[in-house]
Design an enzyme around this catalytic site. Sequence first.
Site, mmCIF file in Angstrom:
data_model
loop_
_atom_site.group_PDB
_atom_site.id
_atom_site.type_symbol
_atom_site.label_atom_id
_atom_site.label_comp_id
_atom_site.label_asym_id
_atom_site.label_seq_id
_atom_site.Cartn_x
_atom_site.Cartn_y
_atom_site.Cartn_z
ATOM 1 N N ASP A 165 -8.461 -4.005 -5.277
ATOM 2 C CA ASP A 165 -7.222 -3.417 -5.699
ATOM 3 C C ASP A 165 -6.214 -4.423 -6.271
ATOM 4 O O ASP A 165 -5.427 -3.994 -7.114
ATOM 5 C CB ASP A 165 -6.807 -2.624 -4.540
ATOM 6 C CG ASP A 165 -7.346 -1.437 -4.110
ATOM 7 O OD1 ASP A 165 -7.822 -0.788 -4.937
ATOM 8 O OD2 ASP A 165 -7.272 -1.145 -2.897
ATOM 9 N N LYS B 132 -9.862 1.758 4.789
ATOM 10 C CA LYS B 132 -9.782 0.319 4.163
ATOM 11 C C LYS B 132 -9.200 -0.966 5.141
ATOM 12 O O LYS B 132 -9.594 -2.071 4.948
ATOM 13 C CB LYS B 132 -8.539 0.243 3.098
ATOM 14 C CG LYS B 132 -8.904 1.025 1.830
ATOM 15 C CD LYS B 132 -7.956 0.701 0.739
ATOM 16 C CE LYS B 132 -8.510 1.612 -0.585
ATOM 17 N NZ LYS B 132 -7.418 1.391 -1.636
HETATM 18 N N1 LIG Z 1 -4.161 3.205 -8.473
HETATM 19 C C1 LIG Z 1 -5.011 2.694 -7.565
HETATM 20 O O1 LIG Z 1 -5.855 2.313 -7.745
HETATM 21 C C2 LIG Z 1 -4.444 3.023 -5.845
HETATM 22 C C3 LIG Z 1 -4.993 2.027 -5.014
HETATM 23 C C4 LIG Z 1 -4.825 2.270 -3.839
HETATM 24 C C5 LIG Z 1 -3.825 3.136 -3.326
HETATM 25 N N2 LIG Z 1 -3.469 3.974 -4.598
HETATM 26 C C6 LIG Z 1 -2.534 4.882 -4.143
HETATM 27 O O2 LIG Z 1 -1.134 4.524 -3.294
HETATM 28 C C7 LIG Z 1 -0.401 5.521 -2.604
HETATM 29 C C8 LIG Z 1 -0.149 4.702 -1.171
HETATM 30 O O3 LIG Z 1 -1.338 4.316 -0.534
HETATM 31 P P1 LIG Z 1 -1.585 3.293 0.604
HETATM 32 O O4 LIG Z 1 -2.731 3.170 0.819
HETATM 33 O O5 LIG Z 1 -0.568 2.062 0.298
HETATM 34 O O6 LIG Z 1 -0.983 4.241 1.711
HETATM 35 P P2 LIG Z 1 -0.110 3.713 3.204
HETATM 36 O O7 LIG Z 1 -0.807 2.536 3.535
HETATM 37 O O8 LIG Z 1 0.019 4.924 3.956
HETATM 38 O O9 LIG Z 1 1.178 3.263 2.775
HETATM 39 C C9 LIG Z 1 2.211 4.366 2.298
HETATM 40 C C10 LIG Z 1 3.674 3.583 2.220
HETATM 41 O O10 LIG Z 1 4.329 4.551 1.649
HETATM 42 C C11 LIG Z 1 5.397 4.893 2.317
HETATM 43 N N3 LIG Z 1 5.866 6.390 2.295
HETATM 44 C C12 LIG Z 1 5.169 7.291 2.503
HETATM 45 N N4 LIG Z 1 5.877 8.394 2.389
HETATM 46 C C13 LIG Z 1 7.025 8.107 2.287
HETATM 47 C C14 LIG Z 1 8.215 8.945 2.030
HETATM 48 N N5 LIG Z 1 8.234 10.295 2.160
HETATM 49 N N6 LIG Z 1 9.309 8.342 1.720
HETATM 50 C C15 LIG Z 1 9.539 6.922 1.695
HETATM 51 N N7 LIG Z 1 8.458 6.035 2.096
HETATM 52 C C16 LIG Z 1 7.097 6.715 2.228
HETATM 53 C C17 LIG Z 1 5.259 4.335 3.767
HETATM 54 O O11 LIG Z 1 6.485 4.061 4.255
HETATM 55 P P3 LIG Z 1 6.668 3.828 6.138
HETATM 56 O O12 LIG Z 1 6.100 2.360 6.062
HETATM 57 O O13 LIG Z 1 8.113 3.774 6.052
HETATM 58 O O14 LIG Z 1 5.618 5.164 6.536
HETATM 59 C C18 LIG Z 1 4.246 3.264 3.449
HETATM 60 O O15 LIG Z 1 4.795 2.223 3.184
HETATM 61 C C19 LIG Z 1 -1.395 6.654 -2.613
HETATM 62 O O16 LIG Z 1 -1.066 7.408 -3.622
HETATM 63 C C20 LIG Z 1 -2.814 6.003 -3.170
HETATM 64 O O17 LIG Z 1 -3.326 7.128 -3.714
HETATM 65 C C21 LIG Z 1 -3.685 3.711 -5.634
#
Ligand SMILES: NC(=O)c1ccc[n+]([C@@H]2O[C@H](COP(=O)([O-])OP(=O)(O)OC[C@H]3O[C@@H](n4cnc5c(N)ncnc54)[C@H](OP(=O)(O)O)[C@@H]3O)[C@@H](O)[C@H]2O)c1
Length: 378
Positions: free
Chosen positions: A211, A175
Site C-alpha cells: 500500500d 490487514k
Molecule cells: N486506494 C487504496 O489502495 C487504499 C488502500 C487502503 C485503504 N484505502 C481506503 O482508505 C480508507 C481508510 O481505510 P483504513 O484501512 O485506513 O481504515 P481504518 O483503519 O478504519 O482508519 C480510518 C481512519 O479514518 C478516521 N475516520 C473514520 N470515520 C471518520 C469520521 N466520520 N470522521 C473523522 N474521521 C473518521 C478514523 O478516525 P478515528 O481514529 O478517530 O476513529 C481513522 O483514523 C478506506 O476508505 C479504504 O477503502 C484505500
Amino acid sequence: MSKDALDRLRRRIEDLDGALLKLLNQRAEVSSEIGQLKGKDGLSIYDHSREELIFRYLAQHNEGPLNTSEVSRIFGEIISISRELQSNIRGDDSEPHIRSAADSDAGMLSGHTSVYGILGNPVAHSMSPLMHNAAFRFLGIDAIYLPFEVQELQGAVAGMKALGIKGASVTHPFKREISALIDKVDDTAERIGAVNTLVFGTEGVRGTNTDWIGAVRCLEALLPIKDHKFVVIGAGGAARAVVFGVTTKGGEAVVVNRSEKKGRALAEEFDCAFVSLSEIESARGDCLVNTTPIGMYPEENEMPVPKGVLGSFKAVADVIYNPIETMLLREAEAAGCMVASGFEMFLFQGTEQFRIWTGKEAPAELMKNLVLDRLKAQ
Ligand SMILES: NC(=O)c1ccc[n+]([C@@H]2O[C@H](COP(=O)([O-])OP(=O)(O)OC[C@H]3O[C@@H](n4cnc5c(N)ncnc54)[C@H](OP(=O)(O)O)[C@@H]3O)[C@@H](O)[C@H]2O)c1
C-alpha cells in the site's frame, strides 16, 4: 423491408471484417519483422514499456463507441499473439511466459495452474480479481486470482497453505490481524503495522505491504515527496502506509485525526507533528491527503474537511477510489489544487503485488483501463 436492412448491415460487417483481417495480417507482418530485429540484437520479446505505451496511446485516441476497457481487451489479445509470432520466429522457448492469452486460457484450469486470491470480508466489490486476472492472461501466465470471503482467518490461512496457494492480497478487516497468523512479517509491513500481501513459499507464509508503494507513486505524480510537507487526515491502516511512505522518501508528515489518542500515537511513532481534526485550519503543508473513508460510496456528498481549507494546499490526494473523483477532489480542483485519486494508489499497490508474485512487470496501463471502466460503469 427489415430483412433488406439486416442484409445490408451484414454485408457492411463482412466488408469491415475483410478490412480488419487485412490490417491484422499487415500488423502481424510488421510485428514479425520486429521479432527478427529483436532476435538479431538479442533483445527480449516482451517489452513492458513499449506495450504500456501502446495501451496509453489507445486510451488517449479511442473515440468510441467501444470503451477503453473493450479496446484494451481486444488489443491485449492482438499483442499476446504478436509476441507468440515473434517467439516462433526465434524458434526457441526461452521466454515461456509469453505464450498467447488463448494458450494460457487452455492451461488456466490445468493441474499446473497457480492459484492466487484476496482475503477480505466483504470482497464482492473488490477490483483486484479483474486487475490480476487480466494481467495473468495478458502475459500468458498459467494462474488465476479468486475472491475469498473469509469467515475465519486462521482456518483460511491454514487452508491456503494446505492447498498450495501461491499468493494473496489481504484487505479489510484483516490487514492487522493476519500478522499473528503467518510465519514471517517483513520489516516494512512490521513498521506500517499492516500486511496487504502474502507470499506462500517453501519456508512458509511471508507478509509484506505494498500500500505504501501505491501511496508514494500516487503522491509523486503530484509533487516530489522529498522536502515537501504532507498533511495526512486519519490514523488508520491507510494513514500508516501514507505516513511511512512520506517519511521514508524524505518528506515531512503531519497527522490530523478525529481521535486524539490514536492520532498522537501514530505521530509519535513516526516522529511527526499532530493536529486535532477540529483544528484542521491550523495545519499547513504542501499537500493534503485524506485517508479516512469520508466521501466513499454511498456517502459521496461528504468531505473530511471544510472546503475553505483547501486553497492553502498546492495539491490534494484522496485514498478513496470509489468514486474515482470524490467531493473532496472536486472542491480541491475548484480551489486550484492539483489532485490525485486513490485509484492510482490502488493500481500501484496491485502492480507491486504482481511483481512480487511473478517477478514480472505488471501491464499497468491495461489494468488501469479495465478497472477505470468498471468503476465508471458502477
Ligand atoms: N486506494 C487504496 O489502495 C487504499 C488502500 C487502503 C485503504 N484505502 C481506503 O482508505 C480508507 C481508510 O481505510 P483504513 O484501512 O485506513 O481504515 P481504518 O483503519 O478504519 O482508519 C480510518 C481512519 O479514518 C478516521 N475516520 C473514520 N470515520 C471518520 C469520521 N466520520 N470522521 C473523522 N474521521 C473518521 C478514523 O478516525 P478515528 O481514529 O478517530 O476513529 C481513522 O483514523 C478506506 O476508505 C479504504 O477503502 C484505500
